[in-house]
Design an enzyme around this catalytic site. Structure first.
Site, PDB file in Angstrom:
ATOM      1  N   GLU A   1       0.910  -1.152  -0.083  1.00 38.30           N
ATOM      2  CA  GLU A   1      -0.065  -0.013  -0.057  1.00 38.30           C
ATOM      3  C   GLU A   1       0.924   1.185  -0.033  1.00 38.30           C
ATOM      4  OE1 GLU A   1      -3.570   2.080   2.706  1.00 38.30           O
ATOM      5  OE2 GLU A   1      -2.420   0.293   3.639  1.00 38.30           O
TER       6      GLU A   1
ATOM      7  N   LYS B   1      -9.437   2.455  -3.422  1.00 36.55           N
ATOM      8  CA  LYS B   1     -10.207   1.990  -1.763  1.00 36.55           C
ATOM      9  C   LYS B   1     -11.551   2.386  -1.626  1.00 36.55           C
ATOM     10  CE  LYS B   1      -8.873   1.101   2.836  1.00 36.55           C
ATOM     11  NZ  LYS B   1      -7.922   1.400   3.865  1.00 36.55           N
TER      12      LYS B   1
ATOM     13  N   CYS C   1      -5.723  -2.646   2.700  1.00 37.54           N
ATOM     14  CA  CYS C   1      -5.601  -2.642   4.344  1.00 37.54           C
ATOM     15  C   CYS C   1      -6.962  -3.350   4.914  1.00 37.54           C
ATOM     16  CB  CYS C   1      -5.677  -1.056   4.601  1.00 37.54           C
ATOM     17  SG  CYS C   1      -5.175  -0.830   6.296  1.00 37.54           S
TER      18      CYS C   1
END
Length: 502
Positions: free
Chosen positions: A255, A326, A378
């Protein structure tokens, strides 16, 4: 006088002890006894079931997510008393959910009916916890059973279904008062564990192609990640770590591995894009994209190099569609609610890169050198329905990237990995997990870690990944299975209750 507080103490102790059932300790046998002890104390405090459930939850989350304090204390810029206060507030809030479950169960049913009634209210409370205030479904009981025979139920009724089975069994043990109730509790537990073991022997999906995948772990200090002077050294680190990975079918960086905003990182991205193409491979990296015209930012995964094995030119160009944005943003970390009020209060509420825009809930898979990957960035991996929404018939594997440097040397990263393992098992897809400082790992479609890098070191790793085809029953049923089980039990409890009244 102290004797009256023993149930209160045991509630908090049983909740705190659950931490040992989850990763990295993995003492899964502890879950049912600890929960049974707690339920027994709730029954003893029959006039205060909400308080009893809350005390259990306070112990459960106070110990289980103590790693949150590490990120607040180390990077939040608050004094110790402030970080403790925020941690206490968070745990107090999460403890409301088991409190609601015990409150409603105790209100409508006698303890003898709890094995049939509590599972429904528990699942309902956990469902609320998974979406209220954007959701925080961490430490759900089913994750603790990843290494137990009960994990065989994951591809059928999911992690939530396993949680319901745990509650059924624990409640039966909590109600033991003679040989008959003991025999009943043992018999149900044996049936559940035996059934889980038998289900575990079955393979629900079909292995397909095998791909070689390499991952780099930069181990960049969190305090340096967004320092402009460190952009060059960080990008050099990942370039060097990848030198021995180019012979893989796919290379993955974590990430936001590229610390520059995507529009400003074009020269570097062009270099990586060309190199990946020349090496006949593809590279996926995390990066932050920013639109200067709209002031919008996205936490992205982008594909560089080859989109398909027979591609004639490199795939990447700025804002190309072979990317993932995301969707499920982390409160405070990636967006700040009531930011006009909160940002001035403390550095915790004004962290770098804490104002992102959401991507769509359902997005196309990334395609890298012909490999189709369903992404989760995440803690998105903790939301099974979102991951499931992005798994398609031709999805080869799930990719999840993260930066767990926030959590230092705590048990948070191990719990995060355990959640990724459960997603692999539920959906029958291998998971490749690339992180900044650990735990970078390969997980097969049965939820088992096949290779991993040590934490807190810069390094790289390569391993074969077996893609799969087909779907598990859970993919089709989703939560229908667990709701059916708990509703049938609840209806049975209601019918018995009515019959007892006559």
């Amino acid at each position: 006088m102290l004797k009256r507080f023993i149930p209160h103490f045991l509630l908090m102790l049983s909740g705190a002890s659950l931490t040992l059932a989850f990763a990295p300790f993995n003492m899964w046998l502890l879950t049912i006894p600890a929960l049974a002890l707690a339920i027994r104390q709730v029954i003893k405090l029959k006039h205060r079931p909400f308080l009893a459930g809350w005390l259990f939850g306070a112990g459960w989350f106070g110990a289980g997510i103590s790693w949150v304090h590490v990120s607040i204390a180390d990077f939040g810029g608050l004094p110790l008393i402030g970080s403790i206060a925020i941690m206490a507030l968070l745990c107090g809030y999460l403890a409301l959910y088991p409190a609601l479950a015990t409150k409603f169960t105790a209100k409508y049913f006698s303890p003898q009916l709890w094995p049939m009634a509590l599972p429904f209210f528990w699942v309902l409370a956990e469902w609320l916890r998974s979406w209220m205030l954007s959701g925080f479904p961490w430490l759900s009981l089913g994750y603790s059973q990843l290494d137990s025979p009960l994990s065989g139920f994951a591809p059928v009724i999911g992690e939530t279904g396993i949680s319901a089975l745990i509650v059924i069994s624990a409640t039966l043990f909590a109600l033991i008062h003679n040989k008959r109730t003991f025999a009943n509790a043992v018999l149900v537990a044996l049936c559940l564990f035996t059934s889980g073991y038998l289900l575990k022997q079955h393979t629900w999906v079909t292995p397909n192609k095998t791909y070689s995948v390499g991952m780099a772990q930069g181990n960049i200090e969190q305090s340096l990640r967004w320092v402009p002077e460190q952009d060059g050294p960080t990008m050099d680190t990942y370039w060097k770590l990848t030198e021995s990975l180019w012979d893989n079918d796919l290379v993955i960086w974590p990430e936001a591995a590229v610390p520059k905003l995507e529009p400003l990182a074009q020269p570097y991205l062009a270099k990586v894009n060309e190199r990946a193409f020349q090496e006949n491979t593809a590279l996926i990296t995390g990066i932050v994209n920013y639109n200067w015209e709209t002031d919008e930012a996205w936490n992205n995964l982008i594909v560089l190099g080859k989109r398909t094995p027979d591609a004639r030119y490199p795939d990447y160009q700025y804002f190309h569609n072979n990317r993932f944005s995301k969707h499920h943003l982390l409160p405070v970390g990636e967006f700040v609610p009531f930011e006009d009020w909160l940002r001035p209060l403390a550095p915790l509420f004004d962290l770098p890169m804490s104002s992102f825009s959401r991507g769509d809930y359902q997005q196309a898979n990334l395609e890298a050198n012909g490999i189709h990957l369903a992404p989760a960035i995440c803690f998105e991996i903790a939301f099974p329905h979102q991951v499931m929404a992005n798994v398609y018939e031709d999805t080869d594997m799930i990719i999840t990237v993260s930066n767990d440097a926030w959590f230092g040397h705590s048990h948070g990263p191990a719990q995060h990995l355990q959640i990724a393992q459960m997603r692999a098992l539920e959906l029958g897809r291998p998971v490749v997990r690339a992180t900044n400082n650990g735990i970078t790992a390969f997980i097969d479609h049965k939820g088992e870690v096949t290779a991993r890098l040590p934490q807190f070191m810069a390094g790289n790793i390569s391993a074969p990944v077996v893609a799969t085809r087909g779907f598990t029953p859970y993919y089709h049923l989703q939560e229908l299975g667990v709701w059916l089980i708990t509703l049938v039990l609840l209806i049975a409890a209601v019918m018995i209750k009515r019959r007892q009244k006559k």
